[in-house]
Design a protein around this motif. Structure first.
Motif, PDB file in Angstrom:
ATOM      1  N   GLN A 104      20.227  17.018  22.898  1.00 41.88           N
ATOM      2  CA  GLN A 104      20.171  16.598  24.307  1.00 41.88           C
ATOM      3  C   GLN A 104      21.359  15.717  24.693  1.00 41.88           C
ATOM      4  N   GLN A 105      21.880  14.937  23.731  1.00 39.63           N
ATOM      5  CA  GLN A 105      22.928  13.965  24.072  1.00 39.63           C
ATOM      6  C   GLN A 105      24.350  14.500  23.889  1.00 39.63           C
ATOM      7  N   ALA A 106      24.506  15.493  23.033  1.00 38.86           N
ATOM      8  CA  ALA A 106      25.865  15.867  22.616  1.00 38.86           C
ATOM      9  C   ALA A 106      26.600  16.701  23.676  1.00 38.86           C
ATOM     10  N   ASP A 107      27.852  16.344  23.909  1.00 37.17           N
ATOM     11  CA  ASP A 107      28.752  17.195  24.692  1.00 37.17           C
ATOM     12  C   ASP A 107      29.354  18.268  23.786  1.00 37.17           C
ATOM     13  N   VAL A 108      29.426  17.924  22.487  1.00 37.00           N
ATOM     14  CA  VAL A 108      29.925  18.869  21.488  1.00 37.00           C
ATOM     15  C   VAL A 108      28.942  18.843  20.315  1.00 37.00           C
ATOM     16  N   VAL A 109      28.468  20.015  19.894  1.00 35.66           N
ATOM     17  CA  VAL A 109      27.606  20.104  18.703  1.00 35.66           C
ATOM     18  C   VAL A 109      28.416  20.826  17.638  1.00 35.66           C
ATOM     19  N   SER A 110      28.542  20.220  16.456  1.00 34.30           N
ATOM     20  CA  SER A 110      29.344  20.839  15.397  1.00 34.30           C
ATOM     21  C   SER A 110      28.499  20.945  14.127  1.00 34.30           C
ATOM     22  N   LEU A 111      28.486  22.147  13.534  1.00 31.34           N
ATOM     23  CA  LEU A 111      27.576  22.431  12.408  1.00 31.34           C
ATOM     24  C   LEU A 111      28.292  22.231  11.071  1.00 31.34           C
ATOM     25  N   HIS A 112      27.699  21.407  10.208  1.00 39.02           N
ATOM     26  CA  HIS A 112      28.311  21.111   8.903  1.00 39.02           C
ATOM     27  C   HIS A 112      27.302  21.086   7.770  1.00 39.02           C
ATOM     28  N   CYS A 113      26.164  21.745   7.957  1.00 34.74           N
ATOM     29  CA  CYS A 113      25.169  21.811   6.882  1.00 34.74           C
ATOM     30  C   CYS A 113      25.332  23.144   6.147  1.00 34.74           C
ATOM     31  N   PRO A 114      24.827  23.213   4.916  1.00 35.84           N
ATOM     32  CA  PRO A 114      24.925  24.488   4.191  1.00 35.84           C
ATOM     33  C   PRO A 114      23.937  25.512   4.745  1.00 35.84           C
ATOM     34  N   LEU A 115      24.170  26.786   4.442  1.00 32.00           N
ATOM     35  CA  LEU A 115      23.193  27.830   4.781  1.00 32.00           C
ATOM     36  C   LEU A 115      22.126  27.859   3.697  1.00 32.00           C
ATOM     37  N   THR A 116      20.896  27.564   4.100  1.00 30.83           N
ATOM     38  CA  THR A 116      19.742  27.601   3.192  1.00 30.83           C
ATOM     39  C   THR A 116      18.590  28.237   3.980  1.00 30.83           C
ATOM     40  N   PRO A 117      17.479  28.539   3.315  1.00 23.89           N
ATOM     41  CA  PRO A 117      16.340  29.054   4.098  1.00 23.89           C
ATOM     42  C   PRO A 117      15.950  28.093   5.228  1.00 23.89           C
ATOM     43  N   ALA A 118      16.140  26.784   5.006  1.00 30.39           N
ATOM     44  CA  ALA A 118      15.743  25.805   6.040  1.00 30.39           C
ATOM     45  C   ALA A 118      16.707  25.767   7.216  1.00 30.39           C
ATOM     46  N   THR A 119      17.957  26.156   7.017  1.00 32.69           N
ATOM     47  CA  THR A 119      18.941  26.047   8.106  1.00 32.69           C
ATOM     48  C   THR A 119      19.253  27.392   8.769  1.00 32.69           C
ATOM     49  N   GLN A 120      18.791  28.486   8.162  1.00 30.94           N
ATOM     50  CA  GLN A 120      19.064  29.806   8.770  1.00 30.94           C
ATOM     51  C   GLN A 120      18.443  29.855  10.174  1.00 30.94           C
ATOM     52  N   GLY A 121      19.218  30.239  11.166  1.00 29.91           N
ATOM     53  CA  GLY A 121      18.693  30.344  12.532  1.00 29.91           C
ATOM     54  C   GLY A 121      18.410  29.002  13.193  1.00 29.91           C
ATOM     55  N   LEU A 122      19.032  27.939  12.662  1.00 34.75           N
ATOM     56  CA  LEU A 122      18.828  26.577  13.191  1.00 34.75           C
ATOM     57  C   LEU A 122      19.143  26.497  14.686  1.00 34.75           C
ATOM     58  N   ILE A 123      20.224  27.160  15.097  1.00 30.00           N
ATOM     59  CA  ILE A 123      20.592  27.155  16.513  1.00 30.00           C
ATOM     60  C   ILE A 123      20.080  28.459  17.117  1.00 30.00           C
ATOM     61  N   ASN A 124      18.942  28.327  17.800  1.00 30.20           N
ATOM     62  CA  ASN A 124      18.296  29.494  18.401  1.00 30.20           C
ATOM     63  C   ASN A 124      18.067  29.231  19.880  1.00 30.20           C
ATOM     64  N   ARG A 125      17.406  30.167  20.538  1.00 27.61           N
ATOM     65  CA  ARG A 125      17.188  30.072  21.988  1.00 27.61           C
ATOM     66  C   ARG A 125      16.555  28.734  22.379  1.00 27.61           C
ATOM     67  N   GLU A 126      15.518  28.348  21.617  1.00 29.00           N
ATOM     68  CA  GLU A 126      14.779  27.125  21.962  1.00 29.00           C
ATOM     69  C   GLU A 126      15.679  25.895  21.845  1.00 29.00           C
ATOM     70  N   ARG A 127      16.467  25.841  20.767  1.00 29.08           N
ATOM     71  CA  ARG A 127      17.316  24.653  20.565  1.00 29.08           C
ATOM     72  C   ARG A 127      18.493  24.654  21.537  1.00 29.08           C
ATOM     73  N   ILE A 128      19.009  25.848  21.861  1.00 30.09           N
ATOM     74  CA  ILE A 128      20.106  25.919  22.839  1.00 30.09           C
ATOM     75  C   ILE A 128      19.612  25.393  24.187  1.00 30.09           C
ATOM     76  N   ALA A 129      18.324  25.638  24.476  1.00 25.84           N
ATOM     77  CA  ALA A 129      17.765  25.177  25.759  1.00 25.84           C
ATOM     78  C   ALA A 129      17.779  23.650  25.862  1.00 25.84           C
ATOM     79  N   TRP A 130      17.810  22.956  24.718  1.00 24.97           N
ATOM     80  CA  TRP A 130      17.866  21.489  24.753  1.00 24.97           C
ATOM     81  C   TRP A 130      19.283  20.981  25.037  1.00 24.97           C
ATOM     82  N   MET A 131      20.273  21.870  24.914  1.00 28.32           N
ATOM     83  CA  MET A 131      21.667  21.409  25.046  1.00 28.32           C
ATOM     84  C   MET A 131      22.073  21.288  26.512  1.00 28.32           C
ATOM     85  N   LYS A 132      23.099  20.454  26.765  1.00 26.65           N
ATOM     86  CA  LYS A 132      23.610  20.292  28.129  1.00 26.65           C
ATOM     87  C   LYS A 132      24.286  21.588  28.590  1.00 26.65           C
ATOM     88  N   PRO A 133      24.253  21.891  29.879  1.00 26.17           N
ATOM     89  CA  PRO A 133      24.963  23.092  30.358  1.00 26.17           C
ATOM     90  C   PRO A 133      26.476  23.001  30.164  1.00 26.17           C
TER      91      PRO A 133
END
Ligand SMILES: NC(=O)C1=CN([C@@H]2O[C@H](COP(=O)(O)OP(=O)(O)OC[C@H]3O[C@@H](n4cnc5c(N)ncnc54)[C@H](OP(=O)(O)O)[C@@H]3O)[C@@H](O)[C@H]2O)C=CC1
Ligand SMILES: O=C(O)C(=O)CO
Length: 319
Positions: free
Chosen positions: A199-228
């Protein structure tokens, strides 16, 4: 000692030397290996080195001689770590070699989104400046980063170096970690929750590894929380993002832009929807590939194998 390199070309397209590796055993070097040929090519291998060629449980099960898998990268999501551990196969990766290069590309992508250097250069070269009545013209909105908030998902080596550069540019830095380990204080960085970050970020940058827990982390629902107006940068692994959801959001301008060095399939399908979007910049997984970083990668990969052969393995992952 039979050493098989499955996909050596991207590490060494001809400007480095394999000679240090060749001191450690009999090396069979493949520039690239289709997944269905992994087993036939590695059947006599004690040691396999791979960058992005997958070593699945099924392949590992058919390689009875295999004792060591050296990943020619930091991210080791292409190896079935559990299957290797069950067989007592040591898996080692190469941490740190590309920290500075990757953080540098984060800002190459971000600054391109902010200034559209390429688009302006193209306009100038095609005569638009010479034809202009003004000393200055713009082909896209220009964005200043100072005072804006960057949200880092994953604050390991690359995340921290990205934070340092962002702080030097006058940005506010917020971060989320895995939740598995206690957040380590980092000067100038505020730990927040994932919803707060998005909700707060003007820039979101991904630096976590790909694991079962992080696969699909940025999806429709989470994108909806981001600023336009938010921009999304991914230099980590493509499958962290649900690409169809991101493509829809970019097309409908629900976020402003994206800069991606990694995609879910590499090389991508020609019809990947992200490739057709003007507000999405894509580079072909080059963040790691500076000569400086590849030299460190080669040196560490050889040192990792030498340590394993001496009975003192280092940079062991999983298991
Ligand atoms: N594009 C390129 O060329 C390159 C890409 N990479 C990618 O970058 C990734 C990061 O590299 P690097 O910084 O060196 O790795 P590090 O291991 O140093 O850092 C990864 C960080 O991610 C955190 N993390 C793990 N799971 C989550 C989660 N679910 N949410 C938020 N944070 C999480 C880890 O926390 P914890 O310690 O608590 O687990 C750790 O702090 C690599 O895994 C690789 O995929 C790396 C090099 C080159
Ligand atoms: O080191 C890594 O994780 C990379 O993606 C480069 O191969």
């Amino acid at each position: 000692m039979n050493i098989v390199v499955l996909d050596g070309y991207t590490l060494n397209p001809g400007d480095l030397s394999w000679s240090a590796l060749e001191q450690l055993g009999t090396v069979t070097l493949h520039d690239r290996t289709p997944e269905h040929e992994v087993v036939s090519r590695a059947s006599e291998a004690d040691i396999v080195l791979t960058n992005k060629t997958p070593l699945s449980a099924a392949s590992i099960a058919q390689l009875p001689k295999l004792r060591y898998i050296g990943v020619l990268a930091t991210g080791y999501n292409i190896v079935d770590i559990e299957a290797a551990a069950k067989r007592g196969i040591v898996v080692a990766n190469v941490p740190s070699y590309s920290t500075y290069s990757v953080a540098q590309l984060v800002f190459a992508l971000l600054l391109e989104l902010c200034h559209r250097v390429g688009r302006h250069d193209d306009a100038v070269k095609s005569g638009a400046w010479a034809a202009s009545p003004d000393f200055c013209f713009t082909r896209a909105p220009l964005i200043e980063l100072a005072g804006k908030t960057i949200g880092l998902i994953g604050l390991g080596r690359i995340g921290r170096q990205t934070a340092r550069i962002a702080l030097a540019m006058g940005m506010r830095v917020v971060a989320v970690g895995s939740g598995r380990t206690a957040p380590t204080p980092e000067e100038g960085v505020e730990w927040v929750t994932l919803p707060e970050l998005l909700q707060q970020a003007d820039v979101v940058s991904l630096h976590c590894p790909l694991t079962p827990a992080t696969q699909g982390l940025i999806n429709r629902e989470r994108i909806a929380w981001m600023k336009p107006t938010a921009m999304l940068i991914n230099t980590s692994r493509g499958p962290l993002i649900v690409e169809d959801d991101l493509a829809a959001a970019l097309r409908e301008q629900r976020i402003q832009g994206a800069g991606l060095d990694v995609l879910a399939a590499e090389p991508p399908r020609a019809d990947n929807p992200l490739l057709a979007l003007p507000n999405c910049i894509v580079t072909p997984h080059i963040a790691w590939a500076t000569k400086e970083a590849r030299v460190r990668l080669m040196d560490t990969a050889v040192a990792n194998l030498a340590a394993f052969l001496a009975g003192k393995p280092v940079h062991v992952v999983g298991g």
